[in-house]
Scaffold this active site. Structure first.
Site, PDB file in Angstrom:
ATOM      1  N   ARG A  94       0.835  -1.198   0.000  1.00  0.00           N
ATOM      2  CA  ARG A  94       0.000   0.000   0.000  1.00  0.00           C
ATOM      3  C   ARG A  94       0.875   1.254   0.000  1.00  0.00           C
ATOM      4  O   ARG A  94       0.516   2.277  -0.561  1.00  0.00           O
ATOM      5  CB  ARG A  94      -0.936  -0.001   1.208  1.00  0.00           C
ATOM      6  CG  ARG A  94      -2.013  -1.094   1.135  1.00  0.00           C
ATOM      7  CD  ARG A  94      -2.885  -1.111   2.380  1.00  0.00           C
ATOM      8  NE  ARG A  94      -3.927  -2.129   2.305  1.00  0.00           N
ATOM      9  CZ  ARG A  94      -3.825  -3.347   2.841  1.00  0.00           C
ATOM     10  NH1 ARG A  94      -2.734  -3.732   3.466  1.00  0.00           N
ATOM     11  NH2 ARG A  94      -4.835  -4.206   2.744  1.00  0.00           N
ATOM     12  N   HIS A 181      -3.737  -0.065   8.670  1.00  0.00           N
ATOM     13  CA  HIS A 181      -4.276  -0.887   7.588  1.00  0.00           C
ATOM     14  C   HIS A 181      -3.098  -1.362   6.737  1.00  0.00           C
ATOM     15  O   HIS A 181      -2.855  -0.890   5.637  1.00  0.00           O
ATOM     16  CB  HIS A 181      -5.245  -0.029   6.757  1.00  0.00           C
ATOM     17  CG  HIS A 181      -5.933  -0.807   5.685  1.00  0.00           C
ATOM     18  ND1 HIS A 181      -6.602  -1.977   5.921  1.00  0.00           N
ATOM     19  CD2 HIS A 181      -6.076  -0.562   4.355  1.00  0.00           C
ATOM     20  CE1 HIS A 181      -7.121  -2.414   4.785  1.00  0.00           C
ATOM     21  NE2 HIS A 181      -6.804  -1.579   3.825  1.00  0.00           N
TER      22      HIS A 181
HETATM   23  N1  LIG Z   1      -9.037   1.595   2.987  1.00  0.00           N
HETATM   24  C1  LIG Z   1      -9.274   0.407   2.480  1.00  0.00           C
HETATM   25  O1  LIG Z   1      -9.511  -0.540   3.202  1.00  0.00           O
HETATM   26  C2  LIG Z   1      -9.303   0.241   0.974  1.00  0.00           C
HETATM   27  C3  LIG Z   1      -9.928  -0.882   0.408  1.00  0.00           C
HETATM   28  C4  LIG Z   1      -9.982  -0.983  -0.979  1.00  0.00           C
HETATM   29  C5  LIG Z   1      -9.413  -0.001  -1.788  1.00  0.00           C
HETATM   30  N2  LIG Z   1      -8.791   1.047  -1.195  1.00  0.00           N
HETATM   31  C6  LIG Z   1      -8.174   2.097  -1.992  1.00  0.00           C
HETATM   32  O2  LIG Z   1      -9.185   2.879  -2.618  1.00  0.00           O
HETATM   33  C7  LIG Z   1      -8.652   3.501  -3.788  1.00  0.00           C
HETATM   34  C8  LIG Z   1      -9.604   3.291  -4.964  1.00  0.00           C
HETATM   35  O3  LIG Z   1      -9.657   1.934  -5.328  1.00  0.00           O
HETATM   36  P1  LIG Z   1     -10.555   1.498  -6.592  1.00  0.00           P
HETATM   37  O4  LIG Z   1     -10.484   0.025  -6.645  1.00  0.00           O
HETATM   38  O5  LIG Z   1     -11.881   2.178  -6.554  1.00  0.00           O
HETATM   39  O6  LIG Z   1      -9.696   2.127  -7.784  1.00  0.00           O
HETATM   40  P2  LIG Z   1     -10.246   2.538  -9.241  1.00  0.00           P
HETATM   41  O7  LIG Z   1      -9.033   2.701 -10.094  1.00  0.00           O
HETATM   42  O8  LIG Z   1     -11.300   1.584  -9.685  1.00  0.00           O
HETATM   43  O9  LIG Z   1     -10.954   3.947  -9.011  1.00  0.00           O
HETATM   44  C9  LIG Z   1     -10.251   5.090  -8.633  1.00  0.00           C
HETATM   45  C10 LIG Z   1     -10.970   6.277  -9.260  1.00  0.00           C
HETATM   46  O10 LIG Z   1     -10.377   7.474  -8.760  1.00  0.00           O
HETATM   47  C11 LIG Z   1     -10.509   8.441  -9.794  1.00  0.00           C
HETATM   48  N3  LIG Z   1      -9.650   9.583  -9.541  1.00  0.00           N
HETATM   49  C12 LIG Z   1      -8.300   9.703  -9.688  1.00  0.00           C
HETATM   50  N4  LIG Z   1      -7.916  10.937  -9.334  1.00  0.00           N
HETATM   51  C13 LIG Z   1      -9.025  11.623  -8.953  1.00  0.00           C
HETATM   52  C14 LIG Z   1      -9.269  12.935  -8.474  1.00  0.00           C
HETATM   53  N5  LIG Z   1      -8.276  13.821  -8.308  1.00  0.00           N
HETATM   54  N6  LIG Z   1     -10.533  13.284  -8.182  1.00  0.00           N
HETATM   55  C15 LIG Z   1     -11.552  12.410  -8.337  1.00  0.00           C
HETATM   56  N7  LIG Z   1     -11.383  11.151  -8.791  1.00  0.00           N
HETATM   57  C16 LIG Z   1     -10.135  10.753  -9.097  1.00  0.00           C
HETATM   58  C17 LIG Z   1     -10.128   7.636 -11.049  1.00  0.00           C
HETATM   59  O11 LIG Z   1     -10.532   8.310 -12.228  1.00  0.00           O
HETATM   60  C18 LIG Z   1     -10.872   6.330 -10.794  1.00  0.00           C
HETATM   61  O12 LIG Z   1     -12.166   6.358 -11.374  1.00  0.00           O
HETATM   62  C19 LIG Z   1      -7.249   2.911  -3.956  1.00  0.00           C
HETATM   63  O13 LIG Z   1      -6.273   3.778  -3.427  1.00  0.00           O
HETATM   64  C20 LIG Z   1      -7.309   1.626  -3.141  1.00  0.00           C
HETATM   65  O14 LIG Z   1      -6.026   1.201  -2.720  1.00  0.00           O
HETATM   66  C21 LIG Z   1      -8.720   1.182   0.160  1.00  0.00           C
END
Ligand SMILES: NC(=O)c1ccc[n+]([C@@H]2O[C@H](COP(=O)([O-])OP(=O)(O)OC[C@H]3O[C@@H](n4cnc5c(N)ncnc54)[C@H](O)[C@@H]3O)[C@@H](O)[C@H]2O)c1
Length: 320
Positions: A94, A181
């Site tokens: 991460r 996490h």
């Molecule tokens: N905290 C947790 O437990 C946990 C769990 C799962 C995923 N995540 C994290 O969540 C994030 C998203 O994961 P995902 O699977 O949805 O990824 P994803 O690639 O499917 O979606 C990410 C989205 O963010 C958008 N984006 C990028 N920059 C942006 C901005 N400045 N403003 C608005 N939108 C923007 C992209 O266009 C994309 O649609 C990742 O960093 C992932 O590691 C965290």
């Protein structure tokens, strides 16, 4: 003919990717409020919002879901949930996402300050504990109004593994996963129960340790299977659970990444702890007795977060 004005809570999902759009879907299914999907990719949030609205005819939910690329539309948000950013790929930790996602979080915080400074903010973007610390620093929010989502997800993973092991309903298992996490998260078997009975009555210490280890690596297991992204159903469901607790003023005890001010002897960092979520956000951090072993594990976890914050500073980010 009709010109009804609805007064429902406004939930903004910044990021309309896998997590953000699935989160919107769960919020709609749970009728928690009207949902706005915001993303930088033109057409993506609008398209997903239309699709979700049309699904609502069949799924019978009565909330509005809209999509936009204009961040000014976040105005009047009650809760803003940020999942914008890059997910992990196989082999990545991460922490490898630190710089790219840090810039995205900084950009979004600028918009929140301008358009929705009163909103309660939940960060999902990884590396979670460090991204929420950055957002806290940039937004200057009261600690009660900003938190990270991780503990609900990690606890759900542990519940699911225990239910599978015992061959019983997932609904009857309650688990508690605290700390950061990351690989040093702290699953707490002492506070893990099956229909109110300690899990230790059902599973040997050795087998439980294997389940704890699988929980710690639960995200990586899914990343290695998917190959092109990370988990999103359980992360989205866990985030919707937190929003539910806030918007329904449930005073629910949930593990969330929260800003510490002396609790458990920790100060000034975000880390996963049990807390009461209600209308004011994080209404209380609950201190429970911990074994020495868990205290040590929690402190190691805190060190991991502090190192991440230091790395972010070295990359030039203003974070305290
Ligand atoms: N905290 C947790 O437990 C946990 C769990 C799962 C995923 N995540 C994290 O969540 C994030 C998203 O994961 P995902 O699977 O949805 O990824 P994803 O690639 O499917 O979606 C990410 C989205 O963010 C958008 N984006 C990028 N920059 C942006 C901005 N400045 N403003 C608005 N939108 C923007 C992209 O266009 C994309 O649609 C990742 O960093 C992932 O590691 C965290």
């Amino acid at each position: 003919m009709f010109n009804s004005k609805f007064s429902r809570p406004k939930i903004v999902s910044v990021g309309a990717g896998n997590v953000g759009a699935t989160f919107a879907q769960y919020c709609a299914e749970m009728e928690l409020g009207d949902v706005l999907l915001l993303d930088i990719v033109e057409g993506l949030p609008q398209g997903k919002a239309l699709d979700l609205m049309q699904a609502g005819v069949v799924r019978e939910y009565s909330v509005s879901i809209k999509g936009s690329n204009d961040f000014a539309d976040m105005k009047d948000a009650d809760v803003i949930v940020i999942s914008a950013g890059f997910p992990r790929k196989p082999g990545m930790s991460r922490l490898d996402l630190l710089e790219k996602n840090g810039k995205i979080i900084a950009n979004i915080c600028d918009y929140i300050k301008r358009f929705a400074p009163e909103a309660i903010v939940i960060v999902i973007t990884n590396p979670l504990d460090i991204m929420v610390q950055l957002a806290f620093h940039l937004l200057n929010h009261p600690p009660a109004k900003i938190m990270g989502m991780a503990g609900c997800l990690d606890s759900a993973r542990m519940c699911s593994f225990i239910a599978e092991e015992l061959g019983i309903s997932q609904k009857q298992v309650n688990a508690m996963v605290l700390g950061s996490h990351g690989d040093l998260m702290v699953p707490v078997p002492e506070y893990t129960t099956v229909a109110g009975i300690s899990v230790k009555e059902f599973i040997s210490a050795e087998r439980l340790e294997q389940i704890v280890d699988r929980t710690r690596k639960g995200g990586a297991e899914i990343v290695s299977l998917l190959k092109t992204g990370s988990a999103y159903y359980a992360p989205a469901a866990s985030s919707a659970r937190m929003v539910q607790a806030i918007l329904k003023d449930e005073k629910a005890l949930l593990p969330c990444a929260v800003y510490t001010q002396g609790e458990y002897g920790i100060s000034g960092v975000f880390v996963g702890l049990p807390c009461i979520l209600g209308a004011k956000g994080v209404e209380k951090i609950v201190e429970i007795p911990f074994s020495d072993e868990n205290k040590i594990a929690l402190m190691k976890s805190v060190e991991e977060v502090k190192q991440g914050i230091q790395s972010l500073k070295e990359l030039g980010f203003a974070v305290s």
